[in-house]
Design a protein around this motif. Sequence first.
Motif, short mmCIF file in Angstrom:
data_model
loop_
_atom_site.label_atom_id
_atom_site.label_comp_id
_atom_site.label_asym_id
_atom_site.label_seq_id
_atom_site.Cartn_x
_atom_site.Cartn_y
_atom_site.Cartn_z
N ALA A 184 0.83 -1.21 0.00
CA ALA A 184 0.00 0.00 0.00
C ALA A 184 0.86 1.25 0.00
O ALA A 184 0.56 2.23 -0.70
CB ALA A 184 -0.93 -0.01 1.21
N GLU A 185 1.94 1.25 0.77
CA GLU A 185 2.83 2.42 0.83
C GLU A 185 3.54 2.65 -0.50
O GLU A 185 3.64 3.78 -0.98
CB GLU A 185 3.86 2.24 1.95
CG GLU A 185 3.28 2.35 3.35
CD GLU A 185 4.33 2.22 4.44
OE1 GLU A 185 5.53 2.02 4.12
OE2 GLU A 185 3.95 2.33 5.62
N ALA A 227 0.96 3.89 -3.16
CA ALA A 227 0.57 5.28 -2.93
C ALA A 227 1.65 6.24 -3.40
O ALA A 227 1.37 7.27 -4.01
CB ALA A 227 0.25 5.51 -1.46
N GLN A 270 1.73 6.20 -7.28
CA GLN A 270 0.58 6.90 -7.85
C GLN A 270 0.69 8.40 -7.68
O GLN A 270 0.31 9.16 -8.58
CB GLN A 270 -0.71 6.38 -7.20
CG GLN A 270 -1.06 4.96 -7.62
CD GLN A 270 -2.25 4.41 -6.88
OE1 GLN A 270 -2.57 4.85 -5.77
NE2 GLN A 270 -2.92 3.44 -7.47
N SER A 271 1.23 8.85 -6.55
CA SER A 271 1.41 10.28 -6.32
C SER A 271 2.35 10.88 -7.35
O SER A 271 2.08 11.95 -7.93
CB SER A 271 1.94 10.51 -4.91
OG SER A 271 2.21 11.88 -4.69
N GLU A 326 -6.79 -0.09 2.02
CA GLU A 326 -5.98 1.09 1.68
C GLU A 326 -5.65 1.11 0.20
O GLU A 326 -5.68 2.16 -0.44
CB GLU A 326 -4.69 1.10 2.51
CG GLU A 326 -4.89 1.37 3.99
CD GLU A 326 -5.31 0.15 4.78
OE1 GLU A 326 -5.49 0.27 6.00
OE2 GLU A 326 -5.47 -0.96 4.18
N ALA A 367 -6.84 3.96 -2.39
CA ALA A 367 -5.81 4.69 -3.15
C ALA A 367 -6.08 4.59 -4.65
O ALA A 367 -5.94 5.58 -5.38
CB ALA A 367 -4.43 4.13 -2.83
#
Length: 199
Positions: A62-63, A66, A69-70, A122, A126
């Motif tokens: 998940a980290e 994210a 994707q950012s 999450e 996201a």
Amino acid sequence: MKSVKNGRDGRTRIIEGALRRFSQDGVSATTLASLREESGVSVGSFYHHFASKEHVFGVLYAEILAAYQSEFVAELLRHEQARDGIEAVVAFHMRWAGEHPERARLLVSERPPRKHEPGGAEVAEARRAFFKKVSDWWKPHMKNGLLQPVDPTMCYVLWLGPAQEMCRLWFAGAHAPSEDEIKGLGEAAWQSLRQRGER
């Protein structure tokens, strides 16, 4: 204060150790014992932060997703023109994979956690927010007759599918992509996603 600092260090060490082990051996082949050994933490410290190996993977996935994707969205929003955005994201994807090979290998080779699994909620949230941002950029170009109307899955496959396959070859040591090949992947993505008649 000291215990808080040590707690944060322990979690970070577990995550970093898991990234190394999962990237090298895969999640299924990584044992809990090897994960603790790689992280250098005690059994008690491990279970203070995580309930299982799957819990570590879910949080780590998940980290990583994210963060990717950012950066993806930031790169996309730098480009107002449809073709520029499509090609720039392919170049970004390959650049990101080269700069973060362990993280990219995890995203390429491992199945993301499902909603009922650790990290799954999450990841789902996201992705929802991510696709909304990409869609907001996409829709004006679609209405202007530049980009095709495609659902998120087909968009991903046509946009980054060939780049993902190139990454798999790259990570396996079978082929290192050249700058010309990466440019070619971007051009192929544009040809796949543009509306017919648009050059």
